[in-house]
Scaffold this motif. Structure first.
Motif, PDB file in Angstrom:
ATOM      1  N   ASP A 115       0.933  -1.542   0.097  1.00 36.88           N
ATOM      2  CA  ASP A 115       0.018   0.057   0.207  1.00 36.88           C
ATOM      3  C   ASP A 115       1.051   0.800  -0.492  1.00 36.88           C
ATOM      4  O   ASP A 115       0.484   2.309  -0.426  1.00 36.88           O
ATOM      5  CB  ASP A 115      -1.159  -0.265   1.689  1.00 36.88           C
ATOM      6  N   ALA A 116       2.191   1.030   0.647  1.00 41.01           N
ATOM      7  CA  ALA A 116       2.449   2.376   0.611  1.00 41.01           C
ATOM      8  C   ALA A 116       3.455   2.844  -0.672  1.00 41.01           C
ATOM      9  O   ALA A 116       3.303   3.901  -1.173  1.00 41.01           O
ATOM     10  CB  ALA A 116       3.631   1.907   1.895  1.00 41.01           C
ATOM     11  N   HIS A 117       4.083   1.851  -1.076  1.00 36.35           N
ATOM     12  CA  HIS A 117       4.175   1.991  -2.111  1.00 36.35           C
ATOM     13  C   HIS A 117       3.195   2.252  -3.495  1.00 36.35           C
ATOM     14  O   HIS A 117       3.606   3.119  -3.973  1.00 36.35           O
ATOM     15  CB  HIS A 117       4.826   0.164  -3.176  1.00 36.35           C
ATOM     16  N   ARG A 118       1.978   1.390  -3.264  1.00 40.52           N
ATOM     17  CA  ARG A 118       1.130   2.123  -4.242  1.00 40.52           C
ATOM     18  C   ARG A 118       0.515   4.039  -4.525  1.00 40.52           C
ATOM     19  O   ARG A 118       0.106   4.337  -5.262  1.00 40.52           O
ATOM     20  CB  ARG A 118      -0.031   1.354  -4.421  1.00 40.52           C
ATOM     21  N   TYR A 119       0.089   4.220  -3.174  1.00 42.34           N
ATOM     22  CA  TYR A 119       0.102   5.308  -2.782  1.00 42.34           C
ATOM     23  C   TYR A 119       1.351   6.634  -3.329  1.00 42.34           C
ATOM     24  O   TYR A 119       0.795   7.791  -3.334  1.00 42.34           O
ATOM     25  CB  TYR A 119      -0.208   6.141  -1.660  1.00 42.34           C
ATOM     26  N   MET A 120       2.400   6.202  -3.270  1.00 42.41           N
ATOM     27  CA  MET A 120       3.747   6.545  -3.473  1.00 42.41           C
ATOM     28  C   MET A 120       3.119   7.367  -5.307  1.00 42.41           C
ATOM     29  O   MET A 120       3.052   8.546  -5.613  1.00 42.41           O
ATOM     30  CB  MET A 120       4.080   6.068  -3.830  1.00 42.41           C
ATOM     31  N   ASP A 121       2.794   5.955  -5.771  1.00 42.25           N
ATOM     32  CA  ASP A 121       2.516   6.362  -7.445  1.00 42.25           C
ATOM     33  C   ASP A 121       1.205   7.093  -8.026  1.00 42.25           C
ATOM     34  O   ASP A 121       1.087   7.973  -8.452  1.00 42.25           O
ATOM     35  CB  ASP A 121       1.882   4.505  -8.015  1.00 42.25           C
ATOM     36  N   ASP A 122       0.321   6.785  -6.794  1.00 40.92           N
ATOM     37  CA  ASP A 122      -0.624   7.818  -6.633  1.00 40.92           C
ATOM     38  C   ASP A 122      -0.120   9.558  -6.891  1.00 40.92           C
ATOM     39  O   ASP A 122      -0.625  10.297  -7.636  1.00 40.92           O
ATOM     40  CB  ASP A 122      -1.429   7.940  -5.720  1.00 40.92           C
ATOM     41  N   PHE A 123       0.132   9.657  -5.544  1.00 39.47           N
ATOM     42  CA  PHE A 123       0.785  10.986  -4.733  1.00 39.47           C
ATOM     43  C   PHE A 123       2.183  11.418  -5.988  1.00 39.47           C
ATOM     44  O   PHE A 123       1.335  12.948  -6.531  1.00 39.47           O
ATOM     45  CB  PHE A 123       1.815  10.951  -4.094  1.00 39.47           C
ATOM     46  N   PHE A 124       2.453  10.301  -6.268  1.00 39.85           N
ATOM     47  CA  PHE A 124       3.847  11.202  -7.236  1.00 39.85           C
ATOM     48  C   PHE A 124       3.215  11.771  -8.320  1.00 39.85           C
ATOM     49  O   PHE A 124       3.970  12.265  -9.776  1.00 39.85           O
ATOM     50  CB  PHE A 124       5.274  11.117  -7.826  1.00 39.85           C
ATOM     51  N   GLY A 125       2.320  10.422  -8.976  1.00 40.30           N
ATOM     52  CA  GLY A 125       1.277  10.809 -10.536  1.00 40.30           C
ATOM     53  C   GLY A 125       0.509  12.284 -10.317  1.00 40.30           C
ATOM     54  O   GLY A 125      -0.065  12.804 -11.619  1.00 40.30           O
ATOM     55  N   LEU A 126       0.269  13.026  -9.235  1.00 38.83           N
ATOM     56  CA  LEU A 126      -0.551  14.304  -9.365  1.00 38.83           C
ATOM     57  C   LEU A 126      -0.077  15.537 -10.413  1.00 38.83           C
ATOM     58  O   LEU A 126       1.456  15.479 -10.682  1.00 38.83           O
ATOM     59  CB  LEU A 126      -0.311  14.813  -7.904  1.00 38.83           C
ATOM     60  N   PRO A 127      -0.127  16.358 -10.731  1.00 45.89           N
ATOM     61  CA  PRO A 127      -0.026  17.406 -11.625  1.00 45.89           C
ATOM     62  C   PRO A 127       0.735  18.282 -10.414  1.00 45.89           C
ATOM     63  O   PRO A 127       0.400  18.236  -9.504  1.00 45.89           O
ATOM     64  CB  PRO A 127      -1.291  18.220 -11.988  1.00 45.89           C
ATOM     65  N   LEU A 128       1.720  19.236 -10.457  1.00 40.30           N
ATOM     66  CA  LEU A 128       3.126  19.414  -9.986  1.00 40.30           C
ATOM     67  C   LEU A 128       2.555  20.083  -9.351  1.00 40.30           C
ATOM     68  O   LEU A 128       2.399  20.272  -7.962  1.00 40.30           O
ATOM     69  CB  LEU A 128       4.071  20.185 -11.356  1.00 40.30           C
ATOM     70  N   SER A 129       1.588  20.832 -10.226  1.00 37.39           N
ATOM     71  CA  SER A 129       0.784  22.043  -8.525  1.00 37.39           C
ATOM     72  C   SER A 129       0.237  21.788  -7.594  1.00 37.39           C
ATOM     73  O   SER A 129       0.057  22.263  -6.199  1.00 37.39           O
ATOM     74  CB  SER A 129      -0.324  23.384  -9.163  1.00 37.39           C
ATOM     75  N   GLU A 130      -0.598  20.773  -8.210  1.00 35.16           N
ATOM     76  CA  GLU A 130      -0.955  19.628  -6.576  1.00 35.16           C
ATOM     77  C   GLU A 130      -0.040  18.839  -5.710  1.00 35.16           C
ATOM     78  O   GLU A 130      -1.089  19.387  -4.573  1.00 35.16           O
ATOM     79  CB  GLU A 130      -2.233  18.438  -7.190  1.00 35.16           C
ATOM     80  N   LYS A 131       0.902  18.725  -6.271  1.00 40.85           N
ATOM     81  CA  LYS A 131       1.782  17.873  -5.027  1.00 40.85           C
ATOM     82  C   LYS A 131       2.583  19.556  -4.098  1.00 40.85           C
ATOM     83  O   LYS A 131       3.255  19.104  -2.970  1.00 40.85           O
ATOM     84  CB  LYS A 131       2.659  17.273  -5.856  1.00 40.85           C
ATOM     85  N   GLN A 132       2.374  20.629  -5.049  1.00 40.04           N
ATOM     86  CA  GLN A 132       2.937  21.423  -4.181  1.00 40.04           C
ATOM     87  C   GLN A 132       2.070  22.356  -3.234  1.00 40.04           C
ATOM     88  O   GLN A 132       2.340  23.335  -2.608  1.00 40.04           O
ATOM     89  CB  GLN A 132       3.558  23.016  -5.321  1.00 40.04           C
ATOM     90  N   ARG A 133       0.633  22.205  -2.676  1.00 44.65           N
ATOM     91  CA  ARG A 133      -0.173  22.127  -1.882  1.00 44.65           C
ATOM     92  C   ARG A 133       1.297  21.644  -0.932  1.00 44.65           C
ATOM     93  O   ARG A 133       0.992  22.323   0.747  1.00 44.65           O
ATOM     94  CB  ARG A 133      -0.913  20.980  -1.550  1.00 44.65           C
ATOM     95  N   ALA A 134       1.820  20.729  -0.792  1.00 42.17           N
ATOM     96  CA  ALA A 134       2.770  19.802   0.212  1.00 42.17           C
ATOM     97  C   ALA A 134       4.323  20.548   0.239  1.00 42.17           C
ATOM     98  O   ALA A 134       5.180  20.299   1.106  1.00 42.17           O
ATOM     99  CB  ALA A 134       3.180  18.890   0.469  1.00 42.17           C
ATOM    100  N   GLN A 135       4.281  21.537  -0.711  1.00 40.58           N
ATOM    101  CA  GLN A 135       5.820  21.992  -0.766  1.00 40.58           C
ATOM    102  C   GLN A 135       6.645  22.390   0.239  1.00 40.58           C
ATOM    103  O   GLN A 135       6.236  22.839   1.506  1.00 40.58           O
ATOM    104  CB  GLN A 135       5.993  23.646  -1.716  1.00 40.58           C
ATOM    105  N   ARG A 136       7.748  21.678  -0.162  1.00 41.96           N
ATOM    106  CA  ARG A 136       8.732  22.237   1.127  1.00 41.96           C
ATOM    107  C   ARG A 136       9.206  23.110   1.551  1.00 41.96           C
ATOM    108  O   ARG A 136       9.788  24.147   0.373  1.00 41.96           O
ATOM    109  CB  ARG A 136      10.156  21.009   1.068  1.00 41.96           C
ATOM    110  N   LEU A 137       9.830  24.196   2.619  1.00 38.65           N
ATOM    111  CA  LEU A 137       9.683  25.307   2.669  1.00 38.65           C
ATOM    112  C   LEU A 137      11.511  25.923   2.275  1.00 38.65           C
ATOM    113  O   LEU A 137      11.782  24.347   3.457  1.00 38.65           O
ATOM    114  CB  LEU A 137       8.951  25.569   3.683  1.00 38.65           C
ATOM    115  N   ALA A 138      11.747  27.013   2.757  1.00 37.19           N
ATOM    116  CA  ALA A 138      13.420  27.175   2.934  1.00 37.19           C
ATOM    117  C   ALA A 138      13.414  26.564   4.340  1.00 37.19           C
ATOM    118  O   ALA A 138      12.814  26.686   4.781  1.00 37.19           O
ATOM    119  CB  ALA A 138      13.913  28.604   2.642  1.00 37.19           C
ATOM    120  N   GLY A 139      14.931  25.613   4.230  1.00 43.09           N
ATOM    121  CA  GLY A 139      15.570  26.098   5.703  1.00 43.09           C
ATOM    122  C   GLY A 139      14.810  24.731   6.669  1.00 43.09           C
ATOM    123  O   GLY A 139      14.524  24.464   7.897  1.00 43.09           O
ATOM    124  N   GLU A 140      13.704  23.764   5.909  1.00 43.22           N
ATOM    125  CA  GLU A 140      12.504  23.302   6.935  1.00 43.22           C
ATOM    126  C   GLU A 140      13.281  21.602   6.206  1.00 43.22           C
ATOM    127  O   GLU A 140      13.884  21.874   4.993  1.00 43.22           O
ATOM    128  CB  GLU A 140      10.970  23.543   6.569  1.00 43.22           C
TER     129      GLU A 140
END
Ligand SMILES: C=C1C[C@]23C[C@@]1(O)CC[C@H]2[C@@]12CCC[C@@](C)(C(=O)O1)[C@H]2[C@@H]3C(=O)O
Ligand SMILES: O=C(O)CCC(=O)C(=O)O
Ligand SMILES: [Fe+2]
Length: 387
Positions: A115-140
């Motif tokens: 399941d952990a692998h399968r959900y990775m496919d789902d997440f990384f398959g999203l458009p960039l703008s959607e993944k960026q909702r969780a954007q890593r911020l500078a210094g974090e």
């Protein structure tokens, strides 16, 4: 062995000669920010120059396989003393040499791993703008990062990552799920639950491995188990899109994990390499096994006797690759110092000064592009500061 497969000591010596503050790399303000969007990059024949690594660090052809022991944890976890002694001896030998070993019969549910692998496919398959909702911020160090484009301007890794904090503290029993839902929305509740459960399973497994490491170092089962029972760790999902020039770039550049212990599950694609005896070796995929490696913080806890070894990940032109990495870290206020049994003023003097994990984390995040010899550079820096 081809010359480009070797790492010369010149580079790391040069790094150590300069104050760490000079090593911080800044992006130039006049540059248009580079975006790593695999769905766009796949249609280009060339790759941006920022992803091209120097010749001496480029991947090598025909990497030999690393002989890593396969530890059957079944007997040890069910309390069999003979199995524990056997496993601890083999683990001890591997940790003194390079710090890498595999574990099977680890007790982690196969469905949870799938399941952990399968959900990775789902997440990384999203458009960039959607993944960026969780954007890593500078210094974090948590959040979504598409390569390290915002952080460094050269030798960029060909990968995307999603990282989050896990705490073994009882009051944080839904920390992973809460974080992922807060960033991505309530529809990610099930996604969050899977990684909450997976991180918890990794925390339990890593505390078990700590008992084994304690036995192998001759300080007993309890010492490191207690030290890490209330761990405050990092879980990272590594996604390596196919690359049209896999011989020019790296998925993850050469580094030692600054953390304590890493438990990695790699899919069947392959790409993990470890630098042993002056050359790169691969670790073949094994879906039934976790790859475990000692990090810098545990090297300090073992007073240098267990090694944190340089490793990297290569990419390929055909298949996306995934790995799940759990980085075990002690709770923020724990002082990293070896137990008395591993120190002797004459035969085994202290190698590294006392520190806490947040100090080393801050050092790797803010002051230094950590790669080869982070622990040594950090330790010199601490000693210099206090003198
Ligand atoms: C290139 C790097 C990213 C990293 C710091 C490092 O220099 C080498 C290891 C990476 C890692 C792995 C564990 C979690 C993390 C936060 C850490 O302390 O070391 C990451 C760092 C990062 O992503 O910034
Ligand atoms: O993906 C891999 O095989 C290695 C990843 C790694 O070394 C890391 O995330 O620290
Ligand atoms: Fe690593």
């Amino acid at each position: 062995m081809a010359i480009e497969c070797m790492i010369t000591t010149t580079r790391s010596t040069q790094s150590m000669a300069q104050p760490p503050s000079l090593k911080t790399e800044h992006k130039q303000d006049d540059q248009k920010p580079l975006v790593f969007d695999a769905s766009v990059l796949r249609y280009q024949t060339e790759i941006p120059e920022q992803f091209i690594w120097p010749d001496e660090e480029k991947p090598c052809a025909n990497t030999p396989e690393l002989q890593v022991p396969l530890i059957d944890l079944g007997g040890f976890l069910s309390g069999n003393k003979q199995a524990a002694m056997k496993a601890s001896t083999i683990v001890g030998e591997a940790c003194q040499k390079h710090g890498f070993f595999l574990v099977v019969n680890h007790g982690v549910d196969n469905q949870l791993i799938a399941d952990a692998h399968r959900y990775m496919d789902d997440f990384f398959g999203l458009p960039l703008s959607e993944k960026q909702r969780a954007q890593r911020l500078a210094g974090e160090h948590c959040g979504y990062a598409s390569s390290f484009t915002g952080r460094f301007s050269s030798k960029l890794p060909w990968k995307e990552t999603l990282s989050f904090r896990y705490s073994a503290d009882k009051s944080s029993s839904s920390i992973v799920q809460d974080y992922l839902c807060s960033k991505m929305g309530e529809e990610f509740k099930e996604f969050g639950r899977v990684y909450q459960d997976y991180s918890e399973a990794m925390s339990t497994l890593s505390v078990g491995i700590m008992e084994l490491l304690g036995l192998s170092l001759g300080v007993g089962r309890a010492h490191f188990k207690e030290f890490f029972e209330d761990n405050d760790s990092i879980m990272r999902l590594n996604y390596y899109p196919p690359c049209q020039k896999p011989d020019q770039t790296l998925g993850t550049g050469p580094h030692c994990d600054p953390t304590s212990l890493t438990i990695l599950h790699q899919d069947q694609v392959g790409g993990l390499e470890v630098f042993v005896d002056d050359k790169w070796h691969s670790i073949s995929p094994n879906l039934n096994a976790f790859v475990v490696n000692i990090g810098d913080t545990f090297m300090a806890l073992s007073n240098g006797s267990y090694k944190s070894c340089l490793h990297r990940a290569v990419v390929n032109s055909q298949t996306p690759r995934k790995s799940l990495a759990f980085f075990l870290c002690p709770r923020d206020d724990k002082v990293v110092k070896p137990p008395n049994g591993l120190v002797d003023d004459t035969s085994c003097p202290r190698i590294y000064p006392d520190f806490t994990w947040p100090m080393l984390l801050e050092f790797t995040q803010k002051h230094y592009r950590a790669d080869m010899k982070t622990l040594q550079v950090f330790s010199n820096w601490l000693q210099q500061k206090s003198s």
